[in-house]
Design a protein around this motif. Structure first.
Motif, short mmCIF file in Angstrom:
data_model
loop_
_atom_site.label_atom_id
_atom_site.label_comp_id
_atom_site.label_asym_id
_atom_site.label_seq_id
_atom_site.Cartn_x
_atom_site.Cartn_y
_atom_site.Cartn_z
N LEU A 1 1.34 32.97 41.46
CA LEU A 1 2.01 34.15 40.91
C LEU A 1 2.73 33.75 39.62
CD1 LEU A 1 2.71 37.13 41.65
CD2 LEU A 1 4.88 36.23 42.50
N ALA A 2 2.52 34.55 38.57
CA ALA A 2 3.10 34.18 37.27
C ALA A 2 4.61 34.28 37.27
CB ALA A 2 2.51 35.07 36.19
N LYS A 3 5.12 35.44 37.71
CA LYS A 3 6.57 35.64 37.63
C LYS A 3 7.19 35.50 39.00
CE LYS A 3 7.53 38.41 33.60
NZ LYS A 3 8.38 39.47 33.09
N CYS A 4 8.17 34.66 39.11
CA CYS A 4 8.86 34.57 40.39
C CYS A 4 10.32 34.29 40.15
CB CYS A 4 8.23 33.49 41.26
SG CYS A 4 8.83 33.59 42.95
N TYR A 5 11.08 35.36 40.06
CA TYR A 5 12.52 35.24 39.83
C TYR A 5 13.24 35.96 40.97
CZ TYR A 5 10.69 33.82 35.36
OH TYR A 5 10.00 33.16 34.39
N GLY A 6 14.51 36.19 40.81
CA GLY A 6 15.33 36.76 41.87
C GLY A 6 14.69 37.91 42.62
N LYS B 1 7.24 38.05 47.27
CA LYS B 1 6.35 36.90 47.18
C LYS B 1 6.22 36.18 48.54
CE LYS B 1 5.13 32.67 45.41
NZ LYS B 1 3.83 32.34 44.87
N ASP C 1 11.69 38.96 42.74
CA ASP C 1 10.32 38.87 43.21
C ASP C 1 10.18 38.06 44.49
OD1 ASP C 1 9.48 40.10 40.72
OD2 ASP C 1 9.89 38.15 39.79
N ILE C 2 11.26 37.37 44.86
CA ILE C 2 11.10 36.35 45.90
C ILE C 2 10.75 36.92 47.26
CG2 ILE C 2 12.35 34.57 47.18
CD1 ILE C 2 13.73 33.89 44.48
#
Lengths: 694, 398
Positions: free
Chosen positions: A646-651, A657, A653-654
């Motif tokens: 997964l490209a974006k994984c920040y607060g 994800k 998105d967790i």
């Protein structure tokens, strides 16, 4: 105009509506859009003829198909065909029938409305007392069936006849009253034949008209032939707009070969595009029935339906039976009721039967004591006795529908009779694997299948297991529709969710097959132009070519105008080979197939392509190969993943994800490993389900 | 989280709104209130970083940014060198406004540049041009030297490898010390998704995207960038402290409509880490903040295993992976070797050179990082299994 009279019956509406005495009586559900059904087309694949006992088939091929295609315009008129099964061209016998039934045009039954109140005497409220069936002598009995192509209005006509004779209340809601199963109402087909006894007063005489409904599909042709053997005549319903279709022809010949009187009924004359004259001409040309014998009606509006009853009385002979002889009864249908056991629908050819009689099944030689006899109205209505020529039901402590096999003869204990001809045990034609979607549902599915087969002795069940799908069964069905109906009933009535594998046909020895038809290894047998824009083609097909998607292909090629019918034509030899499917060199057991040598390459390629689409990419390359022996005939490659993260994984998105990953990890546990290749279960299912031989 | 945007981008499925008019004063007041409430609730003493994301926070007034920072500094300790990042969209006249944000306390900028191709920018529904992007970048670098990041997207419909690499090369001439490469993911409900569904646009080719990613990260490595996370590259130590905290499973508070947070509400006496989501719709969120001091809509306590799963899945996104010390902070008994050392499938991954487990800890190789999600499908179930075997069945309530 008939609506004025409605209130007379309406007051009796309530008790009938409660209905469900057995398992599958979902009466007033209405018929839903057929488009909802994915396998829509195959639904319409409903012919009525396969093997009629006592009438040897002239064709010695595998499967005869009837195609009927009306033309769209002149330029493509050549593509239009319709076609018949067998016995085509028996002009001599045809003529014999024509004279037998030609009783002249039916008088119009103008007095019908006035005669209704007399019918009411026999309507349901009066049936609380047991009926004395001896009041109906043989000459006042008519046993008949309605046959038609799909959607030509068979069940609607039945509704009107039931209403006209006061058998059911005349309400807005009488839609396919005899189609009791949910699947029947949804698909607009009749699966389980229903019978109704109509009491009708005509010119001072009380008639007993037994309407024996028949299933409308080749899969159930044996049932149809048994039902017809209890009849002396049929109403052949033809749509005034669509004209003669494949099943119309099939049905006609079934009735014709059984030497029944045929009354052509042209239905839906109220439709804007109706062309009854054209249909009359078709009927005259194809069936050699004078056009003035056709009755033009609108079953939906009730127009001219009375004259149908009149014709039944005048043109159909009473059954040739003898009340004095010992009992001889034909079992033409049976259902299972969880409280009362088997309910056998019977037609009495000779003698009398009453409660307390000891009867014997000619097939099993088992003896039973009759607990209850009665007529079907269309619900069971007990009577004192049933007499020769009458049709009704009988309950005699049979615990399994196998004990009351369709076509069996019942006689009185110690008074054996010659069994009625034509009995045979149901023989499955199409086989498919059935597996629970989730193995934890195995036991539920098992009990659902057991319950459903209680009512359908023609389904054969063998336990089976597949590496990919787990424990399941191999089921044998009479045909494709039978299989789909069974599946749908499992889902609707038992809430079971199943995986059904591609149907296969029995290979005894081996099987040998416009463009579509040629690609299907067909051999043309016959071609007849029904009128200037309709042609009937007759082909010999290997059953395995039509069993999966032929009808869908035909319908799409002809923009829905072609109709199709088939019958069994025995076995023929062909060159078949066993084809393996390999994943990185390891054989996939589930996908081993038997294919015709000439088509191995194209089928192998198609399977590989399908598998490629449904295999998830993995960390290494996957080779999908089709092989005959050691020879590779097709190959596809699933490339290794080069990027899967997964490209974006920040607060924010967790959570999402993690959920996604866990679901995937859960799914991975269910994957089956073939060598090092992980294969999702549904990959096989997708390949199996949609395998096409194009 | 600043929930407003000027225009909807065709690929974005974030919680954002196109306002007819923002009551900025009320919004500001609520952000301040919620920041204070949640800081107190968390019992946090020291704030290492602040990130203004969105939406488009550069549309908010610098006063709002200043007010929030002020509130944080009043409630907890906000050291002068704390990282304070603002997400900014390129505009035609970036200068004075960016300077005002700097004056308000912002010391790092993340520019949503996305592409240097005007056709692609239109496809993405961006309001800026390539020219705006470069001008904004230059201005940002002047104001925040060494503290500017740019986003570049890859894997767009119809995008080809060569031209995209050209964009990356051009960007390398202009960019600062931080760069993020994001592969486009088509999200349900976005205009781009619909266009691809309808066949108006070709579906992005994952094969080409993989190629761009692999070639791109190689180019950046050549240029002296360290790929410290799956999509993030930095040189001269310009890593984003704030984002690093996410991947290290640190605590963070989410403030604003739809913001996510993960922290232990120690101020309320709890010792369980919670995943929290604030109310999505700005109006409702504001009402709740005014009534209760915060707009937390959902609180999910995270179990110990769940936390470990996050430590694993997020930690492996970074180049250092999960060090033994880091793991021990979360799980003192079960070591990484206990969990993964004996597993056959993990062993295969190690042998294939996708994963490394040694004295430093567990981490992805260069090749493994690109297929981390596939690796996790083996690692996560193994962690679950090891956890279940080691721990006696959990005590109810514990």
């Amino acid at each position: 105009m008939s609506r004025r009279r409605a209130p007379c019956w309406r007051q009796q509406a309530a008790p009938r509506r409660a209905a469900p005495s057995g398992c599958f009586r979902s009466w007033y559900l209405g018929r839903t859009t057929r488009g909802l059904l994915s396998s829509l087309h195959r639904v319409c694949l409903s012919p009525v003829h396969r093997t009629l006992p006592g009438v040897p088939l002239k064709t010695n091929g595998l499967c005869c198909c009837c195609l009927s295609v009306p033309s769209l315009d002149a330029s493509i008129a050549r593509v239009m065909w319709t076609l018949v099964g067998r016995g085509w061209g028996c002009a001599r016998t045809l003529a014999r029938w024509a004279t037998g039934a030609a009783l002249g045009p039916a008088p119009t039954f103008g007095a019908a409305p006035e005669s209704w109140p007399t019918c009411r005497v026999y309507s349901s409220a009066e049936f609380k007392e047991k009926l004395d069936m001896s009041r109906f002598p043989v000459e006042n009995i008519r046993n008949f069936s309605i046959v038609a192509h799909v959607d030509h209005g068979k069940s609607t006509l039945a509704d009107r006849l039931l209403e006209l004779t006061g058998t059911i209340d005349k309400t807005e809601n009488n839609k396919q009253v005899l189609d009791k199963l949910q699947v029947e109402r949804e698909r607009g087909i009749t699966v389980k034949a229903q019978t109704a006894s109509l009491f009708y007063n005509c010119e001072g005489k009380q008639y007993l008209l037994n309407l024996i409904d028949t299933p409308g599909h080749v899969d159930f042709s044996y049932e149809v032939s048994r039902s017809l053997s209890a009849c002396q005549g049929v109403l052949l319903v033809v749509d005034a707009n669509e004209g003669i279709q494949a099943q119309t022809v099939a049905n006609f010949f079934l009735a014709f070969e059984a030497q029944l009187s045929v009354i052509p009924v042209i239905n839906k004359i109220d439709l804007k595009n109706a062309d009854p004259e054209r249909v009359e001409n078709q009927i005259e040309k194809v069936f050699d029935i004078p056009s003035d014998e056709c009755i033009k009606i609108s079953a939906k509006l009730g127009t001219n339906v009375e004259s149908v009853l009149q014709a039944v009385i005048e043109r159909i002979p009473p059954p040739k039976v003898h009340r004095k002889n010992p009992l001889r009864a034909l079992v033409f249908d049976s259902t299972f009721d969880q409280y009362r056991g088997v309910i056998a629908n019977v037609a009495l050819f000779d003698g009398v039967v009453s409660k307390g009689d000891k009867i014997v099944s000619a097939h099993t030689q088992k003896t039973y004591e009759v607990n209850e006899v009665g007529v079907l109205n269309p619900n069971e209505q007990p009577t004192h006795k049933l007499y020769a020529g009458q049709v009704g039901y009988l309950i005699a402590g049979m615990k399994n529908v196998i004990e009351a096999q369709i076509g069996d003869t019942l006689y009185l204990h110690k008074q054996p009779v010659e069994p009625l001809p034509g009995f045979k045990s149901a023989k499955p034609m199409v086989f498919a694997g059935m597996y629970p979607v989730d193995q934890s549902e195995y036991n539920n599915l098992k009990s659902a299948i057991e319950k459903l087969t209680l009512n359908d002795s023609s389904v054969t069940v063998h336990r089976d297991s597949s590496l990919a799908l787990g424990a399941g069964w191999r089921l044998g069905f009479l045909g494709l529709l039978h299989m789909e109906v069974f599946n749908q009933r499992l889902e609707q009535e038992y809430n079971a969710s199943v995986i059904l594998t591609t149907p296969t046909v029995p290979y005894k020895a081996v099987l040998s097959s416009s463009k579509l038809i040629k690609a299907r290894r067909a051999v043309q047998k016959n071609m007849i132009f029904i009128d200037q824009n309709r042609v009937m083609l007759k082909y010999l097909f290997p059953l395995n070519e039509i069993v999966v998607d032929f009808y869908d292909s035909l319908k799409s090629l002809s923009s829905g105008y072609a109709s199709f019918d088939y019958e069994d034509a025995g076995y023929q030899t062909a060159e078949l080979v066993k084809m393996d499917i390999l994943l990185n060199g390891n054989t996939v057991e589930e996908l081993v197939t038997v294919v015709h040598k000439d088509k191995a390459h194209s089928i192998g390629k198609a399977i590989c392509e399908r598998l490629k689409d449904s295999l998830p990419r993995q960390l290494f390359e996957i080779a999908i190969q089709a092989a005959i022996g050691s020879k590779i005939i097709a190959r596809e490659t699933v490339k290794a993943y080069r990027k899967n993260v997964l490209a974006k994984c920040y607060g924010g998105d967790i959570t999402r994800k993690m959920k996604l990953l866990k679901r995937q990890a859960e799914g991975k546990k269910k994957l089956r490993k073939i060598g090092n290749v992980e294969v999702p279960k549904d990959a096989f299912i997708k390949v199996l389900k949609t395998r096409s031989s194009k | 989280h600043w929930p407003y945007c000027e225009k909807r981008c065709s690929y974005c499925n974030f919680n954002k709104y196109i306002p007819r008019g923002v009551e900025e004063a009320a919004m500001q007041k609520c952000l301040v209130t919620e920041a204070q409430t949640l800081l107190r609730l968390s019992g946090v003493q020291r704030v290492e970083s602040v990130f203004f994301g969105g939406g488009t926070p550069s549309l908010a007034s610098p006063h709002t940014v200043a007010a929030v920072l002020e509130a944080v500094a009043q409630t907890a300790h906000l050291p002068a060198d704390s990282e304070v990042t603002l997400e900014a969209n390129p505009t035609s006249t970036p200068g004075s406004r960016l300077a005002e944000f700097g004056a308000a306390g912002v010391n790092r900028l993340s520019i949503g540049l996305q592409s240097l191709d005007n056709t692609e920018l239109r496809l993405l529904g961006r309001t800026h041009s390539a020219c705006d992007a470069l001008r904004t970048l230059a201005e940002a670098r002047r104001l925040f030297p060494g503290r500017v990041s740019v986003d570049l997207m890859l894997g767009l419909p119809a995008q080809q490898v060569g031209p995209w690499l050209g964009q990356l090369q051009e960007l390398l001439h202009h960019c600062d010390d931080h760069l993020s490469l994001y592969q486009l993911s088509l999200e349900r409900g976005t205009a781009l998704f619909a266009q691809v569904q309808q066949g108006v646009l070709p579906a992005p080719d994952p094969e080409l995207a993989a190629e761009m990613y692999q070639r791109g990260r190689a180019v950046l490595r050549e240029a002296g960038f360290r790929q410290y996370e799956v999509s993030n590259f930095a040189r001269n130590g310009a890593l984003s402290t704030h984002n690093w905290t996410y991947w290290q499973c640190g605590q963070y508070l989410g403030i604003g409509p739809g913001a996510h947070g993960r922290f232990m509400p120690q101020g309320a006496g709890s010792h369980t880490r919670e995943a929290r989501i604030q109310t999505l719709e700005p109006d409702n969120w504001m009402k709740e903040v005014m009534m209760f001091g915060h707009g937390t809509r959902k609180r999910v306590p995270l179990g110990r295993l769940e936390l470990l799963e996050e430590v694993l899945a997020l930690g492996l996104r970074t180049d250092v992976g999960i060090t033994h010390q880091h793991w021990q902070q979360f799980e003192p008994q079960l070591t990484l070797c206990d969990v993964f050392g004996a597993n056959k499938e993990v062993q295969e991954l190690l042998e294939q050179g996708l994963l490394q487990l040694d004295h430093r800890g567990l981490r992805c190789s260069w090749e493994g990082l690109a297929v981390l999600d596939s690796l996790l499908l083996t690692l996560l179930p193994q962690l679950q299994e090891a956890w279940q075997q080691r721990t006696p069945s959990p005590v109810p309530g514990g």
